[in-house]
Enzyme design. Structure first.
Site, mmCIF file in Angstrom:
data_model
loop_
_atom_site.group_PDB
_atom_site.id
_atom_site.type_symbol
_atom_site.label_atom_id
_atom_site.label_comp_id
_atom_site.label_asym_id
_atom_site.label_seq_id
_atom_site.Cartn_x
_atom_site.Cartn_y
_atom_site.Cartn_z
ATOM 1 N N LYS A 34 64.757 48.105 83.619
ATOM 2 C CA LYS A 34 64.417 49.026 82.535
ATOM 3 C C LYS A 34 62.926 49.317 82.419
ATOM 4 O O LYS A 34 62.531 50.261 81.741
ATOM 5 C CB LYS A 34 64.958 48.494 81.213
ATOM 6 C CG LYS A 34 66.480 48.448 81.164
ATOM 7 C CD LYS A 34 67.073 49.834 81.172
ATOM 8 C CE LYS A 34 68.575 49.788 80.975
ATOM 9 N NZ LYS A 34 69.152 51.108 80.754
HETATM 10 N N1 PMP Z 1 72.520 45.556 83.074
HETATM 11 C C1 PMP Z 1 71.739 45.292 82.036
HETATM 12 C C2 PMP Z 1 71.438 43.854 81.697
HETATM 13 C C3 PMP Z 1 71.223 46.338 81.262
HETATM 14 O O1 PMP Z 1 70.437 46.068 80.197
HETATM 15 C C4 PMP Z 1 71.556 47.676 81.605
HETATM 16 C C5 PMP Z 1 71.060 48.802 80.763
HETATM 17 N N2 PMP Z 1 71.810 49.040 79.598
HETATM 18 C C6 PMP Z 1 72.393 47.909 82.689
HETATM 19 C C7 PMP Z 1 72.835 46.819 83.412
HETATM 20 C C8 PMP Z 1 72.892 49.281 83.074
HETATM 21 O O2 PMP Z 1 71.947 50.175 83.544
HETATM 22 P P1 PMP Z 1 72.023 51.731 83.141
HETATM 23 O O3 PMP Z 1 71.729 51.831 81.668
HETATM 24 O O4 PMP Z 1 70.988 52.381 83.969
HETATM 25 O O5 PMP Z 1 73.405 52.243 83.421
#
Ligand code: PMP
Length: 330
Positions: free
Chosen positions: A44
Site C-alpha cells: 500500500k
Molecule cells: N492484503 C492486504 C493485507 C491488504 O491490506 C490489501 C488491501 N486492502 C490487499 C491484500 C488487497 O490489495 P488491493 O486493495 O490492491 O486489492
C-alpha cells in the site's frame, strides 16, 4: 555517500523470491513478489504515494491539510509515511476486526485512529465508510484518498508494479496471482501485464470464501485486507481470467507454512494468494512462471494467525495441540 533523501524514496522495486518448499511436486516456477520490503511494510506504500501526489497536483490536498481514510492499516501506514514527508496530518478509520497491533502501528507513526464495528452494513451510519465521510465533512482542509474509488490506486500498479514484474521476469511471466481487496493491485498490474504480453499473461484473483468477487454475499471471513461485500470502482471486472476462492483454513495454513518453510513471515492475505497460486501452478508445465504478490508482513498478525490458541479457537488447529479447550476464554 550512499543514501536516500527520505524513507519514502524506497517505495517499490521489491524483489521476487522463488518458493522452494511449498512447491514440492510442482513443475512450474513460482515467484513471490515480497511487498513487506516496502518501507511501510506493505504494497500500500505504492498507492499512498501516487494518490497523495495526484491530490497535490489537483489542489484537493493543500499545505497543512488532513488525510482521512478508512483503512485496515496498511494503506494508513503508507499514507502516514507520505504525510510525514510532506507535512500533513492523518486520521484513519478502522473496522474493529483489525488487530490492535496494526492500529498501534498507525498511532506510532503519529496518526489518529477511530475504530468502528465490522458487523454493520456499509450503509449503516457507524460503518467505517460512513464515519470517514462524516470526518471529512467536519475537519477543515480534510481530503479523503478513497482507495476504493481513486483511479490512482490501480494506476500505481499499472505504472510501477506491473512493469517491475515484467522486467524482473524478463517477460517470461505466464501467470499473475494476487488477492483482491480494493482490486487496485490485480486491476492495475493485470492490465499492464495483459497489454505488454498481448493478452498472454493469465491474471488470477484470489478471494476469501464469502466475498463478492467469488460469488459470495460478503459473509464474514477472518482473513484481513481482502474480499469485499460490495464492488469497488477500483476493481476492473474485465481483467481477471479466473477467480480462485480460498477458505480461511487454507489461507492460514499456507501463511504459517510460508514463515516456517520459506522464511517469509507474511500476513494472512499472502497465504490466501499463495494458496491460490499453488492451486493454479499444480497443473502447469515446467516453463510456466507464476508470480504471486504477497501484500504485507506477518508481524501485525502475531496474536492471530501465528497464535496457536487463536487458531484453535476457530478450529484451524486441534484444541489439544495448544492447551486451549472449547469454551476457553481467549
Ligand atoms: N492484503 C492486504 C493485507 C491488504 O491490506 C490489501 C488491501 N486492502 C490487499 C491484500 C488487497 O490489495 P488491493 O486493495 O490492491 O486489492
Amino acid at each position: 555517500m550512499e543514501y536516500v533523501e527520505h524513507v519514502v524514496d524506497l517505495v517499490g522495486n521489491t524483489p521476487l523470491v522463488k518458493l522452494n518448499s511449498l512447491t514440492s511436486g510442482i513443475k512450474a516456477t513460482v515467484l513471490a513478489k515480497v511487498e513487506y520490503l516496502n518501507p511501510g511494510g506493505s504494497v500500500k506504500d505504492r498507492i499512498a504515494l501516487r494518490m497523495v501526489e495526484a491530490a497535490e497536483r489537483s489542489g484537493e490536498l493543500q499545505p497543512g491539510g488532513t488525510i482521512v481514510e478508512p483503512t485496515s492499516g496498511n494503506t494508513g501506514v503508507g499514507l502516514a509515511l507520505v504525510a510525514q514527508r510532506k507535512g500533513y496530518k492523518c486520521v484513519f478509520v478502522c473496522p474493529d476486526k483489525v488487530s490492535e497491533d496494526k492500529r498501534n502501528v498507525l498511532k506510532a507513526y503519529g496518526a489518529e485512529v477511530v475504530v468502528c464495528p465490522t458487523a454493520v452494513a456499509p450503509e449503516h451510519p457507524d460503518s467505517y465508510y460512513n464515519v470517514s465521510d462524516r470526518l471529512v465533512r467536519e475537519i477543515p482542509g480534510a481530503w479523503k484518498p478513497n482507495q476504493y474509488a481513486n483511479p490512482e490506486n490501480p494506476a500505481s500498479h499499472y505504472h510501477q508494479t506491473g512493469p517491475e514484474i515484467w522486467r524482473q521476469t524478463e517477460g517470461r511471466i505466464t501467470h499473475f496471482v494476487a488477492g483482491v481487496g480494493t482490486g487496485g493491485t490485480i486491476s492495475g498490474t493485470g492490465r499492464y501485464l495483459k497489454e505488454v504480453s498481448n493478452g498472454a499473461v493469465q491474471i488470477i484473483g484470489a478471494d476469501p470464501e464469502g466475498s463478492v468477487y467469488s460469488g459470495g454475499t460478503g459473509r464474514p471471513y477472518l482473513v484481513e485486507g481482502v474480499g469485499e461485500d460490495f464492488w469497488p470502482e477500483t476493481y476492473d471486472k474485465t481483467i481477471c481470467d479466473q477467480i480462485v476462492e480460498v477458505s480461511d483454513a487454507d489461507s492460514f495454513d499456507i501463511t504459517r507454512r510460508l514463515a516456517r518453510e520459506e522464511g517469509l513471515l507474511v500476513g494472512g492475505s499472502c497465504g490466501m494468494a499463495a494458496a491460490a497460486a499453488l492451486r493454479v501452478a499444480k497443473d502447469l508445465p515446467e516453463d510456466a512462471v507464476v508470480v504471486v504478490l504477497l501484500p504485507d508482513g506477518g508481524r501485525g498478525y502475531l496474536s492471530k494467525v501465528f497464535n496457536d490458541r487463536w487458531m484453535a479457537s476457530y478450529g484451524f488447529l486441534p484444541p489439544d495441540s495448544t492447551g486451549a479447550t472449547v469454551g476457553d476464554v481467549l
